[in-house]
Design an enzyme around this catalytic site. Structure first.
Site, PDB file in Angstrom:
ATOM      1  N   LYS A  53     -35.039 -64.272 -34.806  1.00 28.13           N
ATOM      2  CA  LYS A  53     -33.859 -65.028 -34.372  1.00 28.13           C
ATOM      3  C   LYS A  53     -34.281 -66.353 -33.742  1.00 28.13           C
ATOM      4  O   LYS A  53     -33.619 -67.381 -33.925  1.00 28.13           O
ATOM      5  CB  LYS A  53     -33.021 -64.189 -33.408  1.00 28.13           C
ATOM      6  CG  LYS A  53     -32.274 -63.064 -34.112  1.00 28.13           C
ATOM      7  CD  LYS A  53     -31.238 -63.625 -35.080  1.00 28.13           C
ATOM      8  CE  LYS A  53     -30.673 -62.625 -36.056  1.00 28.13           C
ATOM      9  NZ  LYS A  53     -29.664 -63.238 -36.951  1.00 28.13           N
ATOM     10  N   ASN A  96     -35.832 -61.451 -44.747  1.00 28.55           N
ATOM     11  CA  ASN A  96     -34.366 -61.547 -44.709  1.00 28.55           C
ATOM     12  C   ASN A  96     -33.859 -62.524 -43.655  1.00 28.55           C
ATOM     13  O   ASN A  96     -32.903 -63.270 -43.901  1.00 28.55           O
ATOM     14  CB  ASN A  96     -33.759 -60.167 -44.444  1.00 28.55           C
ATOM     15  CG  ASN A  96     -34.042 -59.214 -45.589  1.00 28.55           C
ATOM     16  OD1 ASN A  96     -33.719 -59.505 -46.731  1.00 28.55           O
ATOM     17  ND2 ASN A  96     -34.680 -58.086 -45.293  1.00 28.55           N
ATOM     18  N   SER A 135     -29.380 -64.091 -31.058  1.00 28.88           N
ATOM     19  CA  SER A 135     -29.235 -62.791 -30.412  1.00 28.88           C
ATOM     20  C   SER A 135     -29.798 -62.785 -29.009  1.00 28.88           C
ATOM     21  O   SER A 135     -30.725 -63.537 -28.681  1.00 28.88           O
ATOM     22  CB  SER A 135     -29.979 -61.743 -31.241  1.00 28.88           C
ATOM     23  OG  SER A 135     -30.140 -60.545 -30.519  1.00 28.88           O
ATOM     24  N   TYR A 156     -37.357 -58.544 -34.370  1.00 28.76           N
ATOM     25  CA  TYR A 156     -36.015 -59.039 -34.666  1.00 28.76           C
ATOM     26  C   TYR A 156     -35.735 -60.294 -33.823  1.00 28.76           C
ATOM     27  O   TYR A 156     -35.259 -61.317 -34.337  1.00 28.76           O
ATOM     28  CB  TYR A 156     -34.983 -57.940 -34.381  1.00 28.76           C
ATOM     29  CG  TYR A 156     -33.556 -58.401 -34.439  1.00 28.76           C
ATOM     30  CD1 TYR A 156     -32.936 -58.649 -35.653  1.00 28.76           C
ATOM     31  CD2 TYR A 156     -32.819 -58.596 -33.268  1.00 28.76           C
ATOM     32  CE1 TYR A 156     -31.623 -59.080 -35.711  1.00 28.76           C
ATOM     33  CE2 TYR A 156     -31.506 -59.024 -33.309  1.00 28.76           C
ATOM     34  CZ  TYR A 156     -30.913 -59.265 -34.534  1.00 28.76           C
ATOM     35  OH  TYR A 156     -29.606 -59.694 -34.578  1.00 28.76           O
TER      36      TYR A 156
END
Lengths: 256, 256
Positions: free
Chosen positions: B149, B84, B109, B145
């Site tokens: 990023k 994703n 992030s 995550y």
């Protein structure tokens, strides 16, 4: 007794240079992508780094991993580098951490910083140009292969920070045997001889460090990659320089 | 007539802050991951950024893209962020380039640099600590995550260098409405108020730049992210500071 080391991508060109040069120095486990033509003189596996079960087997009892496997093509399609290079590195590193591996040596690439060349070529390939990359700069990949190599470096940073494993990312230049590329300034700037390649990887397996990014090239007059960090952190002592070769008796070799 | 802008992740928290603050300033196309509860007051699509056909439709006629879509969970599993966040960003950027989009604003992030905190917390959350990240440092993601990023930032660097599109990667802090996180030093250090979030994204859509990495937080006394680049390159003028809130009448909000 030699230290046990897993070498992924053992059938590739960098793997060949390493095994030629320091094949006797370690207790190798070899990972090939396809069955090698000659039976290897070491424990070996055939398969994909994306195969978690196989990677668990391959990492068992290993102290260090030299991770060369992946799609090596400069123009490799995104789907291939996403799966083989990015995802494969994650699968392998997970297996390595689970097996208690203490050191990860990663074959990154000049293509991780390929777009630094765009505005500066061909000047930066020349000896009167002082521009140097030293590994502290933010990457500028020149293709999706390069993007995947930056992602592999980033995974190494994460596994180091998260699990304490020592990680050395080596941005390998242009590996050719015998002599540097001919009539090709870029290739001469980033040439890595076979013996310097083997020695550099030995230093990456022996030196004490936490996390490093180094450039993997010979000590070429034309270089625009600094070797300071490789020398200081790893004790790299390159023997070769593309400027020391004349144009005679050379044969062409494919670029890395 | 307002500039046409595609906003992916329109149903998320950052998307909500942007639409609340500057919803009238642009001619939005909105991408939602699932059907929004209320009918949006703009053209919109429902689907995945990994859907190349849908992204081609969504990018048609658009000048700028604000790309927030992806798995937003700090503890998102690798397979999800690989698909994703990493792959999705590539699919969207391809569509954007094909459609002639001139500017990509990317929601990176604080987790891209999360492991800088590990050895320094909680000191770096405090006003007597001078440590600052300014966006020139090599990332140290704190989770998968964060790895995804960083990969998204790297893709932006590549698309900028390869295609000339302007790219701004915004490392978004801790977005909460109304007031900063309570009894949570880290959250106060990297607080981003809703109005500062909307203003920062407006500046990223208006300012002239080539490629930027900026930190997206309010002007908090406790900050360990420098706002210099956001101010200089984008003209960001934050209005809020987590130190200006007392503890009274606060309600807890989930962390970003």
């Amino acid at each position: 007794m030699n230290d046990p080391v897993l070498l992924t991508g053992a059938g590739g060109r960098v793997g060949g240079a390493i095994l030629d040069g320091i094949g006797d120095e370690y207790d190798w486990t070899l990972l090939y992508h396809s069955q090698p033509a000659e039976e290897p003189d070491a424990e070996y596996f055939v398969g994909d780094v994306t195969d978690a079960e196989l990677m668990a087997e391959a990492c068992a009892g290993v102290e260090s991993v030299v991770h060369l496997a992946g799609d090596p093509r400069r123009d490799a399609p995104w789907e291939s580098v996403l799966q083989n290079n990015i995802h494969g590195t994650k699968v392998l590193y997970d297996a390595a951490i689970d097996a208690g591996v203490e050191r990860l040596v990663y074959a990154s690439s000049n293509h991780a910083v390929g777009h630094f060349e765009t505005e500066r070529k061909p000047d930066l390939y020349r000896t009167d140009d002082d521009f140097k990359l030293d590994g502290t700069e933010l990457p500028r990949p020149g293709n999706f292969y390069g993007v995947s190599k930056v992602a592999g470096e980033t995974l190494g940073r994460y596994y180091h920070d998260e699990h304490g494993v020592a990680v050395c990312n080596i941005r390998i230049g242009n590996l050719t045997k015998a002599h540097p590329p001919i009539d090709y300034e870029r290739g001469q700037a980033m040439w890595l001889s076979h013996r310097d390649c083997a020695h550099l990887h030995q230093r990456a397996l022996e030196a004490e460090y936490e996390y490093e990014i180094v450039y993997g090239i010979s000590d070429n007059d034309r270089k625009y990659y600094s070797l300071e960090r490789a020398k200081e952190a790893l004790g790299y002592e390159p023997k070769d320089n593309s400027a020391h070769f004349s144009g005679e008796d050379r044969v062409e070799e494919p670029e890395n």
